[in-house]
Design a protein around this motif. Sequence first.
Motif, PDB file in Angstrom:
ATOM      1  N   GLY A  99     -97.363  28.064   6.927  1.00  0.00           N
ATOM      2  CA  GLY A  99     -96.690  26.776   6.825  1.00  0.00           C
ATOM      3  C   GLY A  99     -96.698  26.068   8.162  1.00  0.00           C
ATOM      4  N   TRP A 101     -94.349  24.331   5.169  1.00  0.00           N
ATOM      5  CA  TRP A 101     -94.298  23.456   4.020  1.00  0.00           C
ATOM      6  C   TRP A 101     -92.871  22.941   3.879  1.00  0.00           C
ATOM      7  CZ3 TRP A 101     -98.475  22.650   0.546  1.00  0.00           C
ATOM      8  CH2 TRP A 101     -99.610  23.447   0.783  1.00  0.00           C
ATOM      9  N   HIS A 103     -90.142  21.462   0.751  1.00  0.00           N
ATOM     10  CA  HIS A 103     -89.985  21.417  -0.711  1.00  0.00           C
ATOM     11  C   HIS A 103     -88.748  20.623  -1.093  1.00  0.00           C
ATOM     12  CE1 HIS A 103     -88.343  23.210  -4.554  1.00  0.00           C
ATOM     13  NE2 HIS A 103     -89.541  22.792  -4.937  1.00  0.00           N
ATOM     14  N   ALA A 137     -88.971  25.705   0.788  1.00  0.00           N
ATOM     15  CA  ALA A 137     -90.372  26.011   0.510  1.00  0.00           C
ATOM     16  C   ALA A 137     -90.663  27.486   0.742  1.00  0.00           C
ATOM     17  CB  ALA A 137     -91.282  25.140   1.374  1.00  0.00           C
ATOM     18  N   LEU A 193     -94.140  19.430  -2.795  1.00  0.00           N
ATOM     19  CA  LEU A 193     -94.473  20.220  -1.617  1.00  0.00           C
ATOM     20  C   LEU A 193     -95.185  19.292  -0.635  1.00  0.00           C
ATOM     21  CD1 LEU A 193     -95.828  23.633  -2.991  1.00  0.00           C
ATOM     22  CD2 LEU A 193     -93.811  23.315  -1.553  1.00  0.00           C
ATOM     23  N   ILE A 195     -96.865  18.706   3.341  1.00  0.00           N
ATOM     24  CA  ILE A 195     -97.414  19.443   4.473  1.00  0.00           C
ATOM     25  C   ILE A 195     -98.290  18.512   5.312  1.00  0.00           C
ATOM     26  CG2 ILE A 195     -99.482  20.221   3.237  1.00  0.00           C
ATOM     27  CD1 ILE A 195     -99.133  22.955   4.722  1.00  0.00           C
ATOM     28  N   TYR A 200    -102.209  22.139   6.506  1.00  0.00           N
ATOM     29  CA  TYR A 200    -102.871  22.453   5.236  1.00  0.00           C
ATOM     30  C   TYR A 200    -104.241  23.082   5.501  1.00  0.00           C
ATOM     31  CZ  TYR A 200    -104.546  21.861   0.427  1.00  0.00           C
ATOM     32  OH  TYR A 200    -105.032  22.080  -0.852  1.00  0.00           O
TER      33      TYR A 200
END
Length: 246
Positions: A99, A101, A103, A137, A193, A195, A200
């Motif tokens: 990550g 990430w 959420h 996340a 989600l 990012i 990514y």
Amino acid sequence: MGNPTHFSLEVPKRAHQLLRDLYEQLGDSEGTKLPLKATFLLSVSMPIVILPIERILKYKRNPNEVHMNDAVLNARLADAVDRAIDLEAKVHEAKFFMGPWQHATLEKGSGFPNLAADGLPEDIAQQLDSPDAVEDARNLSANRFCKILRNALAHGGVLYLDQHGRSRSGAPVRRFAFVSTNSPNNPTKLHFLRIKMADYRAFLQRWVDWLNEEAIEEILAEGLGLEAPEAEAEIIPEEAAKAVVE
């Protein structure tokens, strides 16, 4: 390279090689030239993420379906994918996870907004800005995390976002938001989600490394011709990360 022997292992590896070899050759916006970095990254990521889920995990969990079953080609890899994409275990514990990430969820209420027309809702963007969004996340089940990502990639549930994580027409793309309903039938909420593009890209590197690491012993034993995975940890310099734009 010829016809893949193990489609859901070899095609993601080939796609990632395209990413490594070609990504930095794509320029940013210049005159009438289209900026393509975000589009290329997103497009290449589709087979990388979707194929192992669709052609290994799906058949590992539903053995009576056989028409595109890669699970039988490498039992070690199939077991590893099934084990990693656990129904209950937190995704940050999975070997493929990298990550950060973010959420957030949106309850349906009287109806979902049209994200294609309106972009990322500001209240969701603010939720995603919160430090809690990173923990949310990380604490998703691996199964839920992969479902969100797979569904978003397979069904076009992706938003291009600016450096602040907002939908802004004409702005350089610095982040993605992957969007999926919580259920294919009578959904009651949307999962988001978010990012950064550079993160990514690093996640995709880790995902492919994970597939190779889990499969390689049996692959080599069966003589499929894949080299053992080397430490490919692709460190993106800070300057380059700042320049990762669409």
